[in-house]
Design an enzyme around this catalytic site. Structure first.
Site, short mmCIF file in Angstrom:
data_model
loop_
_atom_site.label_atom_id
_atom_site.label_comp_id
_atom_site.label_asym_id
_atom_site.label_seq_id
_atom_site.Cartn_x
_atom_site.Cartn_y
_atom_site.Cartn_z
N GLU A 29 48.37 -3.44 -37.95
CA GLU A 29 47.89 -3.72 -39.30
C GLU A 29 49.01 -3.47 -40.30
OE1 GLU A 29 44.66 -0.96 -39.15
OE2 GLU A 29 43.73 -2.11 -37.53
N LEU A 58 42.17 -6.43 -38.66
CA LEU A 58 41.91 -4.98 -38.63
C LEU A 58 41.00 -4.65 -37.45
CD1 LEU A 58 41.00 -2.90 -41.80
CD2 LEU A 58 40.49 -2.19 -39.47
N GLU A 60 41.45 -2.22 -33.82
CA GLU A 60 42.31 -1.49 -32.88
C GLU A 60 42.09 -1.92 -31.43
OE1 GLU A 60 40.95 -0.20 -35.57
OE2 GLU A 60 42.78 0.31 -36.63
N PHE A 83 47.16 5.14 -38.27
CA PHE A 83 47.13 6.61 -38.17
C PHE A 83 46.52 6.93 -36.80
CE2 PHE A 83 47.34 6.12 -42.69
CZ PHE A 83 47.91 7.27 -43.21
N ASP A 85 44.44 8.92 -36.10
CA ASP A 85 43.01 9.15 -36.29
C ASP A 85 42.20 7.88 -36.06
OD1 ASP A 85 43.27 11.96 -38.04
OD2 ASP A 85 44.88 10.52 -38.35
N ILE A 87 42.89 5.68 -33.67
CA ILE A 87 43.18 5.19 -32.32
C ILE A 87 41.91 5.17 -31.47
CG2 ILE A 87 43.70 7.37 -31.11
CD1 ILE A 87 46.32 5.94 -30.13
N PRO A 89 38.88 3.82 -31.69
CA PRO A 89 38.26 2.54 -31.30
C PRO A 89 38.96 1.92 -30.09
CG PRO A 89 38.58 2.62 -33.67
CD PRO A 89 39.25 3.84 -33.10
N HIS A 129 43.18 11.70 -41.47
CA HIS A 129 44.60 11.31 -41.56
C HIS A 129 45.49 12.45 -41.08
CE1 HIS A 129 42.54 8.62 -44.37
NE2 HIS A 129 43.49 7.74 -44.12
#
Ligand SMILES: Cc1ncc(C[n+]2csc(CCOP(=O)(O)OP(=O)(O)O)c2C)c(N)n1
Ligand SMILES: [Mg+2]
Lengths: 324, 356
Positions: A29, A58, A60, A83, A85, A87, A89, A129
């Site tokens: 992204e 968008l 993952e 980020f 955070d 990951i 998905p 984050h």
């Protein structure tokens, strides 16, 4: 050699490897026109074109899944998760697909994808984050997990990850992106996967740490010196497969070990390192293996400073081991 | 054809609609039939092997042979196949050897993938038949990536991804369809709507009337085809693969079919569907339907003899592979990484020494 930041070194590694090998692509992204939200991919879109620097929708699952297919069909994709955070998905794609492709096909298919993700706290980013997810991936058979703490290592390890034949989770300590600067070799530069780095030699205790905790460990070690103790700091750099030889040799010599990481304590990677040390260095140990870690809470926004280990907390654990 | 229409080529009386006939030469028609019969014979044998405890599990495709065989026939050299676990027919039609398929089911040294996965999880690099995994629809984003790589390298190939009606509810389906539309990639999404995801009826899987109508939301065409009509499947998949190879992007195909057997050897379908429903679909058996057409054309005389021949071929393949030695213990630690790292070498040595 010019002095560059860690983020610039990441960018340099990507540009160098893309120039060297036309099968290297980056996707994620905002990685193209924008050059990445942290600017890791700055300039690549203009230089290598939209086909190799891919602005994805968008999603993952789509990013990692697509990267797996690209790798199976001959490309060397570097996927960016904005980020670490976000990951989760893609967790299934990483754990069940990317990590298992070689094994389940007995080597007929491989998924040598590099998944880059900024990780860790220190930027006032709150729970979503700031997390440090390394343990999930270390626990997953088939993955290599890397976390550099210096610009030079970031460049050399990322290049090695891209050239390697295994899938790599490449976690970048975002707190260090622009706070550390050092001379980095220009052009092609490789740091081997699986080899640790002695950040600072010492004789009385081995302090093992990675990512944004490396500078914290260095400060703690300095304070320990002022108190008359000599602390060796080791940064494994590749978290898995770990450079156990380096750690074993050090702890057998010092007789004491403390592990420092910002991820939560329970089942954190520190637990595994502690177990390995007691299995291998038992008769040399003069004190229990210590751990300094984040807490088993969600990552707090307002109390971030107290959540993250600092030199004082680290020093207390070092003293406890030395005085045991 | 509008999206809601269901394309059929084989008429109930055993003749074909000449305007839709894909016009395959006679030996190809016979080959489709023989592969369908082979597929059914594999199912029968594999279920028997499971019942007698010689294999742990099997997923049959009985009733859906026209789907995988018709789709497999539309795949050409250079194309890629990202199959679901029920689609052994696609690989078989593309040349995945029966001996390899049987070896995989048995999971011994006759298995090229070294007993790494349960039955139905085959792969064959030489024909781009990608390794099946169990999680539903995870292969769909991979198909996107393989298609993207082909595009980057300027290869004019198509990618076939197969899955079930249940698969359309996953996030992976959404991601893959969307990416395919956005990047205009040559991916053909072949959805076998067999009306059930284990026990879950397709009417409760989605609130849309059809699955094909999801395609326009991703900027792709969606078509419906009679999934018990091997010629219709061949035509629709062939057309979609052709468009994909020509750079015209992807397609979602919804093939309407029915699984006549259980979801797997672990399933009891009587719990969730009626005998009348099954009987109605048995009347639409894709193999019998195609046999009637071939007999009308004078290409087939004795279907019973063909079916007995298929069973014999499978019996011999199993016999040849059944007594292959088991996979060696040390192979457990191989292919995890490109090279065996220290921790796996230690674990292997400890297991082999008997001390672990
Ligand atoms: C992600 C995931 N969830 C659940 C399962 C368990 N499961 C296996 S098959 C299946 C149903 C799949 O139905 P469908 O997609 O219609 O394919 P079919 O089996 O009918 O061919 C389920 C729920 C799974 N394999 N993967
Ligand atoms: Mg189904």
């Amino acid at each position: 050699m010019p002095e560059v930041t860690l983020i610039k070194a990441v960018n340099d590694a990507l540009a160098t490897e893309m120039a060297r090998d036309p099968s290297v692509c980056v996707l994620g992204e905002d990685v193209g026109r924008e050059g990445g939200v942290f600017r890791a991919t700055e300039g690549l879109f203009r230089r290598f074109g939209q086909e190799r620097v891919i602005d994805t929708p968008l999603n993952e699952v789509g990013i990692v899944g697509m990267a797996i297919g690209m790798a199976m069909n001959g490309l060397r994709p570097v996927a960016e998760i904005e980020f670490s955070d976000f990951i989760y998905p893609a967790f299934d794609q990483i754990v069940s697909e990317m990590a298992k492709m070689r094994y389940r096909s007995a080597g007929q298919f491989t998924a040598a994808v590099v998944v880059r993700a900024p990780s860790g706290g220190g930027i006032k980013g709150g729970h979503y984050h700031s997390q440090s997810p390394e343990a999930y991936f270390i626990h997953t058979a088939g993955l290599v997990v890397v976390m550099p703490s210096t610009p030079s290592d970031a460049k050399g390890l990322l290049a090695s990850a891209i050239r390697g034949e295994d899938p790599v989770i490449f976690l970048e300590p975002k707190a260090l992106y622009r706070t550390v600067k050092e001379e980095v070799p220009q052009g092609e530069h490789l740091v081997p996967i699986g080899k640790g780095r002695i950040v600072r030699p010492g004789d009385d205790l081995t302090l093992i740490t990675w990512g944004a905790m490396v500078p914290v460990a260095e400060k703690a070690a300095e304070s320990a010196t002022a108190e008359g103790a000599s602390v060796e700091v080791i940064d494994p750099r590749t978290l898995w497969p770990l450079d156990i030889g380096m750690i074993e040799a050090s702890v057998n010599r010092t007789g004491r070990a403390v592990i420092l990481h910002e991820a939560p304590r329970t089942c954190g990677f520190g637990a595994e390192v502690a177990a390995l040390i007691q299995e291998r260095c038992f008769l040399h140990l003069k004190s229990p293996v210590g751990r300094v870690t984040g807490f088993d809470t969600p990552f707090p926004y307002a109390l971030e400073k107290s959540y993250l280990p600092d030199p004082e907390r680290t020093l207390r654990a070092v003293r406890a081991a030395l005085e045991f | 054809m509008t999206d809601a229409e269901i394309l059929s080529v084989l008429r109930p009386d055993g003749t074909v609609d000449p305007s839709l006939d894909p016009g395959l030469p006679d030996p190809e028609l016979l080959s489709l039939y023989r592969h369908m019969a082979l597929l059914r014979a594999i199912d029968e044998k594999a279920v028997a092997l499971q019942r007698s405890g010689r294999i742990g599990f099997f997923v049959p495709s009985t009733g859906q042979e026209a789907c995988s065989i018709g789709a497999g026939h539309a795949v050409r050299e250079g194309d890629w196949i990202f199959p679901a676990y029920r689609d052994h027919g696609v690989g078989l039609m593309r040349g995945y050897p029966l001996a390899a398929l049987v070896g995989q089911i048995l999971g011994n040294t006759a298995d090229a993938t070294r007993g790494r996965q349960m039955p139905n999880h085959w792969c064959d690099r030489s024909i781009h038949l990608v390794s099946v995994s169990s999680p539903v629809a995870t292969q769909l984003p991979h198909a996107v990536g393989a298609a993207y790589a082909a595009k980057v390298r300027g290869e004019r190939i198509a990618v076939l991804a197969t899955f079930g009606d249940g698969g359309t509810s996953t996030g992976d389906f959404h991601a893959a369809m969307n990416f395919t539309g956005v990047f205009r990639l040559p991916v053909v999404f072949f959805c076998e709507n067999n009306r059930y995801a284990i026990s879950h009826r397709v009417e409760d899987q989605t609130a849309t009337r059809t699955l094909a109508e999801k395609a326009p939301a991703y900027g792709l065409p969606g078509v419906r085809v009679d999934g018990n009509d091997v010629l219709a499947v061949r035509k629709v998949v062939g057309d979609a693969m052709g468009r994909a190879r020509a750079g015209e992007g992807g397609t979602l195909i919804e093939a309407l079919t029915y699984r006549l057997g259980p979801h797997s050897t672990s399933d009891d379908p009587t719990v969730y569907r009626s005998e009348e429903e099954v009987a109605a679909w048995r009347g639409k058996d894709p193999i019998r339907r195609f046999a009637a057409f071939l007999m009308g054309r004078g290409l087939l005389e004795d279907p019973a003899a063909e079916e007995a021949g298929a069973k014999e071929i499978v019996r011999r393949a199993v016999e040849a592979a059944e007594d292959a030695p088991p996979v060696p213990l040390s192979s457990m630690f191989e292919d995890v990484y490109a090279e065996i790292p220290w921790h796996l070498a230690e674990q292997r040595d400890s297991l082999l020494s008997g001390k672990g």
